[in-house]
Write an enzyme that holds these catalytic residues in place. Structure first.
Site, PDB file in Angstrom:
ATOM      1  N   ASN A  22       6.682  -3.192  -3.424  1.00 32.97           N
ATOM      2  CA  ASN A  22       6.184  -3.608  -2.106  1.00 32.97           C
ATOM      3  C   ASN A  22       5.347  -4.864  -2.316  1.00 32.97           C
ATOM      4  OD1 ASN A  22       4.987  -3.933   0.365  1.00 32.97           O
ATOM      5  ND2 ASN A  22       3.601  -2.181   0.178  1.00 32.97           N
ATOM      6  N   TRP A  23       5.943  -5.992  -1.975  1.00 30.69           N
ATOM      7  CA  TRP A  23       5.237  -7.260  -2.209  1.00 30.69           C
ATOM      8  C   TRP A  23       4.068  -7.447  -1.245  1.00 30.69           C
ATOM      9  CZ3 TRP A  23       9.317 -11.760  -3.065  1.00 30.69           C
ATOM     10  CH2 TRP A  23      10.057 -11.485  -4.228  1.00 30.69           C
ATOM     11  N   LYS A  24       3.960  -6.635  -0.221  1.00 29.69           N
ATOM     12  CA  LYS A  24       2.956  -6.831   0.832  1.00 29.69           C
ATOM     13  C   LYS A  24       3.047  -8.280   1.341  1.00 29.69           C
ATOM     14  CE  LYS A  24       0.054  -3.461  -1.456  1.00 29.69           C
ATOM     15  NZ  LYS A  24      -0.996  -2.536  -1.101  1.00 29.69           N
ATOM     16  N   HIS A 105       3.567   2.715   6.080  1.00 28.89           N
ATOM     17  CA  HIS A 105       2.653   2.385   4.980  1.00 28.89           C
ATOM     18  C   HIS A 105       1.215   2.548   5.477  1.00 28.89           C
ATOM     19  CE1 HIS A 105       0.471   0.129   1.936  1.00 28.89           C
ATOM     20  NE2 HIS A 105       1.510   0.331   1.154  1.00 28.89           N
ATOM     21  N   GLU A 107      -1.341   0.844   5.192  1.00 30.50           N
ATOM     22  CA  GLU A 107      -1.953  -0.360   5.766  1.00 30.50           C
ATOM     23  C   GLU A 107      -1.511  -0.566   7.205  1.00 30.50           C
ATOM     24  OE1 GLU A 107      -0.825  -2.982   2.561  1.00 30.50           O
ATOM     25  OE2 GLU A 107      -2.189  -1.885   1.247  1.00 30.50           O
ATOM     26  N   GLU A 176       1.669   8.301  -1.000  1.00 32.72           N
ATOM     27  CA  GLU A 176       0.726   7.269  -1.430  1.00 32.72           C
ATOM     28  C   GLU A 176      -0.680   7.639  -0.974  1.00 32.72           C
ATOM     29  OE1 GLU A 176       2.790   3.250  -2.131  1.00 32.72           O
ATOM     30  OE2 GLU A 176       2.323   3.375  -0.026  1.00 32.72           O
ATOM     31  N   GLY A 182      -4.029   0.071  -4.429  1.00 27.86           N
ATOM     32  CA  GLY A 182      -4.706  -1.191  -4.711  1.00 27.86           C
ATOM     33  C   GLY A 182      -6.105  -1.028  -5.269  1.00 27.86           C
ATOM     34  N   SER A 218      -1.426   2.378  -7.401  1.00 23.94           N
ATOM     35  CA  SER A 218      -1.844   1.827  -8.690  1.00 23.94           C
ATOM     36  C   SER A 218      -0.941   2.254  -9.840  1.00 23.94           C
ATOM     37  CB  SER A 218      -3.310   2.195  -8.966  1.00 23.94           C
ATOM     38  OG  SER A 218      -4.157   1.647  -7.961  1.00 23.94           O
ATOM     39  N   GLY A 239       2.914  -1.544  -5.549  1.00 23.02           N
ATOM     40  CA  GLY A 239       2.394  -2.720  -4.872  1.00 23.02           C
ATOM     41  C   GLY A 239       2.096  -3.834  -5.861  1.00 23.02           C
ATOM     42  N   GLY A 240       0.841  -3.938  -6.265  1.00 22.14           N
ATOM     43  CA  GLY A 240       0.383  -5.050  -7.096  1.00 22.14           C
ATOM     44  C   GLY A 240       1.252  -5.321  -8.316  1.00 22.14           C
TER      45      GLY A 240
HETATM   46  C1  PEP Z   1       1.513  -0.018  -2.081  1.00 20.79           C
HETATM   47  O1  PEP Z   1       1.135  -1.020  -1.498  1.00 20.79           O
HETATM   48  O2  PEP Z   1       2.428   0.654  -1.578  1.00 20.79           O
HETATM   49  C2  PEP Z   1       0.895   0.335  -3.357  1.00 20.79           C
HETATM   50  C3  PEP Z   1       1.184   1.482  -3.905  1.00 20.79           C
HETATM   51  O3  PEP Z   1       0.033  -0.587  -3.893  1.00 20.79           O
HETATM   52  P1  PEP Z   1      -0.583  -0.576  -5.391  1.00 20.79           P
HETATM   53  O4  PEP Z   1       0.553  -0.250  -6.334  1.00 20.79           O
HETATM   54  O5  PEP Z   1      -1.103  -1.949  -5.579  1.00 20.79           O
HETATM   55  O6  PEP Z   1      -1.625   0.468  -5.422  1.00 20.79           O
END
Ligand code: PEP
Length: 253
Positions: A22-24, A105, A107, A176, A182, A218, A239-240
């Site tokens: 997930n590039w956000k 998601h 967010e 999640e 994050g 994470s 994500g990251g």
């Molecule tokens: C996400 O945005 O779906 C996510 C899991 O982010 P991260 O891996 O950065 O925690």
């Protein structure tokens, strides 16, 4: 969807391991080109995909064409077309070859007040266009501390399950925990497995227990294997770490 050239490992229950990035709201044409090129030649045990910002769907489709890597979006409208300024529909995603779309998601739930019902409606709209929804669920830290983690997930899933087994069997669920996204603070494999097992039980209850349940929060190369050793963790939503090719590929290796 483009051809799968890898030979992905099946995990418990015969499910294929799946790792979705997930590039956000990150990226630009130059950086994306380098990242996508680095993913193309990978031979991995997991199937991999990237969910990119809308403006970069055409770039992902072109860069990944003919590779084993699939792509998708991070949100979708409940409407197929019409006077919905700023929205992007599932048929539009399909036009750009999207295999996947994230719905719900955390967010979007928190920053855009998306309700459990709206998330289910988005999943339904995606399915109607032939795009696989990745339905994200997860509890906040306060909810976990109050012992409500499983109850919150069950509440979030309820309108999705109400769509029925035939629909749900075409979805992917991503657990999640909000406190792990994050933050660098991953759920332990045991904490994640406990919730994944509850999700599996809820899915089993409607005859959809065979679908993939991904963990997100994470995930990195260093902790992926221990999470994937759990019987109900079928892959990851990342994500990251999905913005760093080597790290993302290490998760899916
Ligand atoms: C996400 O945005 O779906 C996510 C899991 O982010 P991260 O891996 O950065 O925690």
């Amino acid at each position: 969807m483009n051809a799968i050239a890898t030979n992905p490992t099946t995990v418990t229950g015969g499910r294929t391991r799946l790792v979705i990035g997930n590039w956000k709201m990150h990226g630009n044409l130059a950086d994306n080109a380098a990242l996508l090129a680095a993913l193309r030649p990978a031979t991995l045990t997991a199937r991999i995909a990237v969910c990119v910002p809308f403006p970069y769907l055409a770039q992902a489709a072109e860069a990944l064409k003919g590779s084993a890597v699939t792509w998708g979006a991070q949100d979708v409208s409940v409407h197929a077309q019409g006077a919905y300024t700023g929205e992007v529909s599932a048929p539009m995603l399909k036009d750009f070859g999207c295999a996947w779309v994230l719905v719900g998601h955390s967010e979007r739930r928190s920053m855009h007040a998306e309700s459990d019902q709206l998330v289910a409606d988005k999943a339904k709209a995606a399915l109607a266009a032939g795009v696989t929804p990745v339905v994200c669920v997860g509890e906040s830290l306060a909810e976990r501390d109050a012992g409500q983690a499983v109850a919150v997930i069950q509440r979030q899933l309820a309108p999705v399950l109400a769509l029925g087994a035939q629909a749900v069997c075409q979805m992917v669920i991503a657990y999640e925990p909000v406190w792990a996204i994050g933050t660098g603070r991953t759920a332990s494999p045991e904490q994640a497995q406990e919730v994944h097992a509850a999700i599996r039980a809820a899915l089993d209850g409607i005859g959809a227990g065979g679908i993939q349940i991904l963990y997100g929060g994470s995930v990195k190369g260093a902790n992926a294997a221990s999470l994937f050793s759990m019987p109900d963790i079928d892959g990851a939503l990342v994500g990251g770490a999905s913005l760093v090719a080597d790290e993302f590929l290490r998760i899916a290796a």
